[in-house]
Motif scaffolding. Structure first.
Motif, PDB file in Angstrom:
ATOM      1  N   CYS A  39       0.821  -1.217   0.000  1.00  0.00           N
ATOM      2  CA  CYS A  39       0.000   0.000   0.000  1.00  0.00           C
ATOM      3  C   CYS A  39       0.854   1.266   0.000  1.00  0.00           C
ATOM      4  O   CYS A  39       0.596   2.231   0.733  1.00  0.00           O
ATOM      5  N   HIS A  46       4.823   1.088   8.061  1.00  0.00           N
ATOM      6  CA  HIS A  46       3.472   1.006   8.625  1.00  0.00           C
ATOM      7  C   HIS A  46       3.527   0.753  10.133  1.00  0.00           C
ATOM      8  O   HIS A  46       2.784   1.365  10.909  1.00  0.00           O
ATOM      9  N   ARG A 262      -7.938   2.716   4.831  1.00  0.00           N
ATOM     10  CA  ARG A 262      -7.707   4.028   4.216  1.00  0.00           C
ATOM     11  C   ARG A 262      -8.974   4.597   3.606  1.00  0.00           C
ATOM     12  O   ARG A 262      -9.255   5.786   3.713  1.00  0.00           O
TER      13      ARG A 262
END
Length: 266
Positions: A39, A46, A262
């Motif tokens: 992503c 992350h 998201r």
């Protein structure tokens, strides 16, 4: 008694065993799985962002092989928290022991592939150790994990009360709790060292566990007595916390869940 946001050190375990070839790293052409992108950002980014977003973080320690440390530092330098790098040992227990050196307050320990980590989960394990436990272990029930993603996790530990998956998130109250890792040092992972598990847990406790006679809390209470530490389970409601990036299947699951988060936050 200290508050959960009074200050803590976070430790990210990111080492890759010498000679081991990780499928995801090989496909991505990077030397360490932590650098694999998901992503739009490397796995370790992350994890570090979730820790940095947790109130009270005073230091972030990365356990990794020296040749990969400069690349990771470049990825995390903008997080505005003190970074330290610790050379990875040949097993997780020795790596934790090395990273815990010099830390006086609470510690949170996780892995660099735990990309679905959230500040809320970090706060939950910290609350357990600042509330009186010496150590906390984050778990999620099988139902919660499967609700998050039916293909995200296939390994569950069967207890008398429920089935759980480990969330690769732990907290230690301080140096005394970290010293308990001595009981696990040089033994490698329990799954690969059954004799070490018997020595650490004791044969009676292990038999009761394998027979499904113990609840999760009951099992940890026995471990607590054996190591003279209070070890508490922290059951996370969001089963996504038990899904880390181990292989192409779990990569796809984590990618879908990150994308959904998201979209929800947008």
């Amino acid at each position: 008694m200290s508050r959960p946001d009074a200050g803590f050190t976070a430790i990210i375990l990111a080492g890759q065993r010498p000679g081991a070839v990780d499928v995801l790293a090989a496909e991505a052409g990077v030397p360490n799985k932590s650098l694999v992108s998901i992503c739009g950002a490397p796995l370790i980014r992350h994890v570090a962002e979730a820790l940095a977003a947790t109130s009270g973080l005073t230091q972030l320690k990365i356990v990794i092989e020296p040749r990969t440390a400069p690349a990771v530092r470049a990825l995390l330098d903008d997080l505005r928290c003190p970074l330290a790098f610790v050379e990875a040992a040949d097993n997780l227990a020795d790596s934790v022991h090395a990273a815990a050196g010099g830390v006086e307050g609470p510690m949170v320990i996780t892995t660099s592939d735990n990309v679905l980590l959230t500040p809320g989960a970090v706060r939950d394990v910290l609350a357990a150790v600042t509330g009186g436990a010496d150590a906390a272990v984050a778990m999620a029930t099988e139902r919660a994990v499967l609700a998050a993603h039916p293909e995200g996790q296939r390994r569950f530990y069967r207890f008398a009360d429920n089935s759980y998956s480990n969330c690769n998130l732990y907290a230690l109250a301080g140096p005394r709790a970290a010293a308990a890792a001595e009981g696990f040092r040089s033994g490698g992972q329990f799954a690969k060292k059954p004799l070490r598990m018997i020595m650490a847990l004791g044969p009676i406790n292990l038999l009761l566990l394998l027979a499904g006679r113990l609840t999760l809390r009951g099992a940890l209470a026995r471990v607590s007595r054996r190591f003279r530490l209070r070890v508490e389970p922290v059951i996370l409601a969001d089963g996504a916390h038990a899904i880390d990036v181990d292989n192409p299947r779990t990569y796809a699951c984590a990618e879908a869940l990150l994308a959904a988060r998201r979209l929800k936050a947008a």
